[in-house]
Motif scaffolding. Structure first.
Motif, PDB file in Angstrom:
ATOM      1  N   GLU A   1       0.810  -1.219   0.000  1.00 51.30           N
ATOM      2  CA  GLU A   1       0.000   0.000   0.000  1.00 51.30           C
ATOM      3  C   GLU A   1       0.844   1.270   0.000  1.00 51.30           C
ATOM      4  O   GLU A   1       0.423   2.291  -0.534  1.00 51.30           O
ATOM      5  CB  GLU A   1      -0.973   0.005   1.177  1.00 51.30           C
ATOM      6  CG  GLU A   1      -0.335   0.014   2.543  1.00 51.30           C
ATOM      7  CD  GLU A   1      -1.376   0.155   3.660  1.00 51.30           C
ATOM      8  OE1 GLU A   1      -2.381   0.868   3.471  1.00 51.30           O
ATOM      9  OE2 GLU A   1      -1.178  -0.455   4.734  1.00 51.30           O
TER      10      GLU A   1
ATOM     11  N   ILE B   1      -4.142   0.671  -4.876  1.00 50.92           N
ATOM     12  CA  ILE B   1      -4.563   0.187  -3.565  1.00 50.92           C
ATOM     13  C   ILE B   1      -5.110   1.395  -2.818  1.00 50.92           C
ATOM     14  O   ILE B   1      -4.386   2.344  -2.519  1.00 50.92           O
ATOM     15  CB  ILE B   1      -3.391  -0.448  -2.803  1.00 50.92           C
ATOM     16  CG1 ILE B   1      -2.902  -1.695  -3.543  1.00 50.92           C
ATOM     17  CG2 ILE B   1      -3.819  -0.818  -1.380  1.00 50.92           C
ATOM     18  CD1 ILE B   1      -1.717  -2.376  -2.884  1.00 50.92           C
TER      19      ILE B   1
ATOM     20  N   SER C   1      -9.918  -0.963  -0.735  1.00 52.52           N
ATOM     21  CA  SER C   1      -9.300  -2.280  -0.842  1.00 52.52           C
ATOM     22  C   SER C   1      -9.322  -3.029   0.482  1.00 52.52           C
ATOM     23  O   SER C   1      -9.273  -4.258   0.508  1.00 52.52           O
ATOM     24  CB  SER C   1      -7.844  -2.135  -1.311  1.00 52.52           C
ATOM     25  OG  SER C   1      -7.737  -1.398  -2.500  1.00 52.52           O
TER      26      SER C   1
ATOM     27  N   LYS D   1      -1.820   5.819   5.747  1.00 49.13           N
ATOM     28  CA  LYS D   1      -1.905   4.747   4.760  1.00 49.13           C
ATOM     29  C   LYS D   1      -3.365   4.477   4.406  1.00 49.13           C
ATOM     30  O   LYS D   1      -4.267   4.717   5.215  1.00 49.13           O
ATOM     31  CB  LYS D   1      -1.263   3.471   5.309  1.00 49.13           C
ATOM     32  CG  LYS D   1       0.237   3.565   5.518  1.00 49.13           C
ATOM     33  CD  LYS D   1       0.781   2.252   6.060  1.00 49.13           C
ATOM     34  CE  LYS D   1       2.289   2.317   6.249  1.00 49.13           C
ATOM     35  NZ  LYS D   1       2.835   1.044   6.774  1.00 49.13           N
TER      36      LYS D   1
ATOM     37  N   SER E   1      -4.974   1.785   4.389  1.00 49.72           N
ATOM     38  CA  SER E   1      -5.587   0.874   5.357  1.00 49.72           C
ATOM     39  C   SER E   1      -6.062   1.627   6.602  1.00 49.72           C
ATOM     40  O   SER E   1      -7.134   1.314   7.150  1.00 49.72           O
ATOM     41  CB  SER E   1      -4.603  -0.228   5.753  1.00 49.72           C
ATOM     42  OG  SER E   1      -3.430   0.313   6.335  1.00 49.72           O
TER      43      SER E   1
END
Length: 317
Positions: free
Chosen positions: A28, A152, A156, A202, A204
């Motif tokens: 990522e 990404i 995701s 990030k 995520s």
């Protein structure tokens, strides 16, 4: 427009099952644009980013574009600008970057955007680019991003984090709650993409933070247990996660207050963007801005020959 949340942006949790979850998290960082945080208001890249995001936001509402398509386009713009050392401030640079990014995103999403892109050029900013110029800009984008177009993004990771907070009770109520959380988190991810301060996190972390904000808004009593479940993941730094959650909550709170004030003043509710839409204008051959001058047509040679269009990764056209 009904969002297909089961088929989100490009690379997803399901796409990488054959490699396992680590592949998604380990790659990522290659799709981040955190270097944009070093920009200041006098940097031409900041101005280009501001104009590009405003144009894409306006196009989304004007043409009812797929939000995922616009999100991917902004992702390309951010990643492209983050790799540029210098770009001169010319009004048409943002426009051709937007057109090329939309075109590439449409190809990745298997969407037909020929008419909206053509209309966008003719109606919005007073610039019309030849197909050769757009293709050249697409090539520059592809080269600069090293052909990593399957971005990404926070989307995701959304299903992965949802799987961590799901209860063992798989009844209809639980399924409905999961869908509501998915949709609320997705909306939040869309709405905060333009915020520069979140670029340091990030994808995520953005995803997990959006999901926790959705939990807090829909089922506050579940927040502690959901936060604990997500923080227990080996891929999540709890301190960074809570910092991002706080930043995201502050952004959404300010956005709500701004919307309320403007709606109260006007008596209507309209989409609010951080970037004020400035309307259309064109640039004359002498470089002066005039809302009434005729459209300037830019061809491929003008992009190659103009020394104002300095692309640090591309040495030739």
């Amino acid at each position: 427009m009904e969002l297909d949340l089961q088929n989100p942006l490009t690379t997803s949790y399901e796409d990488l099952q054959y490699d396992g979850v680590p592949s998604l998290f380990s790659n990522e960082s290659d799709h981040m644009s955190s270097s944009l945080l070093s920009f200041d208001s006098s940097d031409s890249r900041f101005s280009i980013r501001r104009s590009a995001v405003a144009l894409l936001s306006h196009a989304k509402f004007s043409y009812n574009l797929d939000p995922f398509l616009v999100y991917l386009s902004v992702n390309y713009v951010d990643r492209f600008l983050s790799k540029q050392r210098t770009l001169e401030k010319k009004p048409w640079i943002a426009q051709i970057l937007v057109v090329a990014s939309l075109s590439l995103a449409a190809k990745m999403r298997n969407s037909d955007l020929s008419l909206p892109i053509s209309d966008l050029q003719q109606r919005e900013e007073g610039f019309e680019f030849e197909s050769q110029s757009v293709r050249r800009m697409e090539t520059i984008l592809l080269s600069t991003l090293q052909w990593r177009m399957r971005s990404i993004t926070p989307f995701s990771f959304l299903q992965y984090f949802i799987s961590l907070i799901k209860t063992d009770n798989d009844d209809d109520d639980d399924s409905s709650l999961t869908q509501c959380l998915n949709r609320r988190a997705s909306d939040l991810i869309f709405n905060v993409q333009h915020e520069m301060e979140l670029l340091e996190y990030k994808p995520s972390i953005i995803s997990a933070s959006a999901l926790l904000c959705a939990v807090h808004g829909l089922t506050p009593l579940m927040f502690s247990s959901c936060e604990e479940a997500i923080s227990s993941s080996e891929y999540v730094n709890r301190g960074v996660l809570l910092e991002c959650v706080g930043a995201m909550q502050e952004i959404t709170r300010e956005g709500y207050e701004q919307s309320s004030v403007q709606a109260s003043a006007s008596g209507t509710v309209t989409p609010i963007s951080v970037f004020d839409w400035q309307g259309t204008s064109t640039v004359s051959e002498e470089g002066t801005t005039d809302n009434s001058v005729k459209r300037r047509r830019l061809n491929g040679s003008s992009i190659c020959d103009s020394i104002t269009f300095q692309i640090s990764q591309i040495q030739r056209c």
